[in-house]
Design a protein around this motif. Structure first.
Motif, PDB file in Angstrom:
ATOM      1  N   VAL A   2      13.997   5.329  -3.013  1.00  0.00           N
ATOM      2  CA  VAL A   2      13.025   4.987  -4.059  1.00  0.00           C
ATOM      3  C   VAL A   2      11.613   5.054  -3.488  1.00  0.00           C
ATOM      4  O   VAL A   2      10.686   5.532  -4.147  1.00  0.00           O
ATOM      5  CB  VAL A   2      13.321   3.602  -4.669  1.00  0.00           C
ATOM      6  CG1 VAL A   2      12.186   3.151  -5.577  1.00  0.00           C
ATOM      7  CG2 VAL A   2      14.634   3.621  -5.436  1.00  0.00           C
ATOM      8  N   LEU A  10       9.568   8.844 -11.091  1.00  0.00           N
ATOM      9  CA  LEU A  10       9.992   7.494 -11.461  1.00  0.00           C
ATOM     10  C   LEU A  10      10.495   7.455 -12.902  1.00  0.00           C
ATOM     11  O   LEU A  10      11.463   6.756 -13.210  1.00  0.00           O
ATOM     12  CB  LEU A  10       8.846   6.503 -11.269  1.00  0.00           C
ATOM     13  CG  LEU A  10       8.370   6.307  -9.834  1.00  0.00           C
ATOM     14  CD1 LEU A  10       7.146   5.408  -9.798  1.00  0.00           C
ATOM     15  CD2 LEU A  10       9.468   5.764  -8.949  1.00  0.00           C
ATOM     16  N   THR A  58       4.759   9.578 -10.848  1.00  0.00           N
ATOM     17  CA  THR A  58       5.298   8.825 -11.986  1.00  0.00           C
ATOM     18  C   THR A  58       6.351   9.621 -12.747  1.00  0.00           C
ATOM     19  O   THR A  58       7.260   9.025 -13.317  1.00  0.00           O
ATOM     20  CB  THR A  58       4.176   8.380 -12.951  1.00  0.00           C
ATOM     21  OG1 THR A  58       3.436   9.517 -13.382  1.00  0.00           O
ATOM     22  CG2 THR A  58       3.266   7.364 -12.296  1.00  0.00           C
ATOM     23  N   TYR A  95       4.270   1.298 -10.216  1.00  0.00           N
ATOM     24  CA  TYR A  95       4.897   0.771 -11.428  1.00  0.00           C
ATOM     25  C   TYR A  95       3.876   0.599 -12.554  1.00  0.00           C
ATOM     26  O   TYR A  95       4.141   0.945 -13.701  1.00  0.00           O
ATOM     27  CB  TYR A  95       5.619  -0.543 -11.140  1.00  0.00           C
ATOM     28  CG  TYR A  95       6.352  -1.093 -12.342  1.00  0.00           C
ATOM     29  CD1 TYR A  95       7.391  -0.389 -12.937  1.00  0.00           C
ATOM     30  CD2 TYR A  95       6.000  -2.325 -12.892  1.00  0.00           C
ATOM     31  CE1 TYR A  95       8.065  -0.885 -14.034  1.00  0.00           C
ATOM     32  CE2 TYR A  95       6.667  -2.830 -13.993  1.00  0.00           C
ATOM     33  CZ  TYR A  95       7.697  -2.113 -14.559  1.00  0.00           C
ATOM     34  OH  TYR A  95       8.365  -2.604 -15.654  1.00  0.00           O
ATOM     35  N   TRP A 126      14.082   6.275 -13.901  1.00  0.00           N
ATOM     36  CA  TRP A 126      14.178   5.157 -14.852  1.00  0.00           C
ATOM     37  C   TRP A 126      15.088   5.541 -16.010  1.00  0.00           C
ATOM     38  O   TRP A 126      15.927   4.749 -16.428  1.00  0.00           O
ATOM     39  CB  TRP A 126      12.790   4.778 -15.362  1.00  0.00           C
ATOM     40  CG  TRP A 126      12.811   3.487 -16.117  1.00  0.00           C
ATOM     41  CD1 TRP A 126      13.187   3.291 -17.415  1.00  0.00           C
ATOM     42  CD2 TRP A 126      12.471   2.201 -15.602  1.00  0.00           C
ATOM     43  NE1 TRP A 126      13.087   1.970 -17.748  1.00  0.00           N
ATOM     44  CE2 TRP A 126      12.650   1.277 -16.653  1.00  0.00           C
ATOM     45  CE3 TRP A 126      12.017   1.753 -14.368  1.00  0.00           C
ATOM     46  CZ2 TRP A 126      12.396  -0.085 -16.500  1.00  0.00           C
ATOM     47  CZ3 TRP A 126      11.761   0.396 -14.226  1.00  0.00           C
ATOM     48  CH2 TRP A 126      11.955  -0.502 -15.272  1.00  0.00           C
ATOM     49  N   ILE A 128      11.834  -0.164  -8.319  1.00  0.00           N
ATOM     50  CA  ILE A 128      10.746   0.519  -9.017  1.00  0.00           C
ATOM     51  C   ILE A 128       9.741  -0.512  -9.536  1.00  0.00           C
ATOM     52  O   ILE A 128       8.535  -0.302  -9.461  1.00  0.00           O
ATOM     53  CB  ILE A 128      11.280   1.419 -10.155  1.00  0.00           C
ATOM     54  CG1 ILE A 128      11.985   2.643  -9.573  1.00  0.00           C
ATOM     55  CG2 ILE A 128      10.147   1.858 -11.086  1.00  0.00           C
ATOM     56  CD1 ILE A 128      12.672   3.522 -10.602  1.00  0.00           C
ATOM     57  N   LEU A 169       7.178  -1.338  -6.941  1.00  0.00           N
ATOM     58  CA  LEU A 169       6.336  -0.272  -6.385  1.00  0.00           C
ATOM     59  C   LEU A 169       4.892  -0.367  -6.869  1.00  0.00           C
ATOM     60  O   LEU A 169       4.649  -0.774  -8.009  1.00  0.00           O
ATOM     61  CB  LEU A 169       6.882   1.103  -6.780  1.00  0.00           C
ATOM     62  CG  LEU A 169       8.178   1.567  -6.133  1.00  0.00           C
ATOM     63  CD1 LEU A 169       8.621   2.886  -6.755  1.00  0.00           C
ATOM     64  CD2 LEU A 169       8.020   1.714  -4.642  1.00  0.00           C
TER      65      LEU A 169
END
Length: 178
Positions: free
Chosen positions: A67, A76, A73, A165, A80, A159, A162
């Motif tokens: 991760v 991520l 993004t 985030y 997600w 996440i 982070l």
């Protein structure tokens, strides 16, 4: 020092012994067994990935490190999307909706595929995970990925911690509400 090896008269083992001796490394007494294809993580196993040619044991530290490698993004967002529905196959078009929510030119699938490949390559290169990512990959039919519940819970929690985030929430507000 110069070494000359006659490949027609010397065996491979003799040639390698000469090279090792020239570098002061000494002889190799034991033959190393070949790689078995099973990789064990040092900590308690969170999930075991069974690939076509490998078995990968993922522990919490490996998940955390993987991760931490995600630096965009859109990566991520893809992760997600996969982890927000544990134990359910998520297809490339579904990932594309998450990664490129407004896609008037229809390039979301290509972008999603590029993001997935980049994340898998990071895992293979940086943490030596045979499968690259801590998700099952459907081998037959349309490409799809599935996160086991323990992996999904751990990855989503990481996440949320982070620095990216906040940017993820700004860039993809609908995604986090899923």
């Amino acid at each position: 020092m110069q070494i000359v090896i006659d490949t027609e008269k010397s065996t491979f083992e003799e040639a390698m012994a000469a090279v090792r001796a020239a570098y002061g490394l000494g002889a190799v007494n034991a033959v190393q067994p070949p790689e078995t294809g099973v990789r064990h993580a040092p900590g308690p196993t969170v999930w075991i990935q069974h690939g076509g040619w490998f078995v990968q044991h993922w522990d919490g530290a490996m998940l955390h490190r993987w991760v931490g490698l995600l630096d965009a993004t859109e990566q991520l967002a893809a992760v997600w999307r996969i982890c927000s529905t544990p134990d359910v196959w998520v297809t490339i078009p579904q990932i594309a909706q998450a990664v490129v929510p407004d896609d008037p030119q229809g390039r979301g699938r290509v972008r999603a595929s590029v993001v997935i490949r980049a994340m898998a390559n990071l895992g293979r290169r940086e943490i030596h995970a045979s499968g690259g990512m801590p998700f099952d990959r459907r081998e037959k039919g349309p490409s799809a990925y599935k996160a086991a519940r323990p992996v999904a819970d751990s990855v989503l929690a990481q996440i949320r911690r982070l620095p990216l985030y906040g940017e993820l929430l700004e860039d993809y507000p609908a995604l986090v509400e899923q």
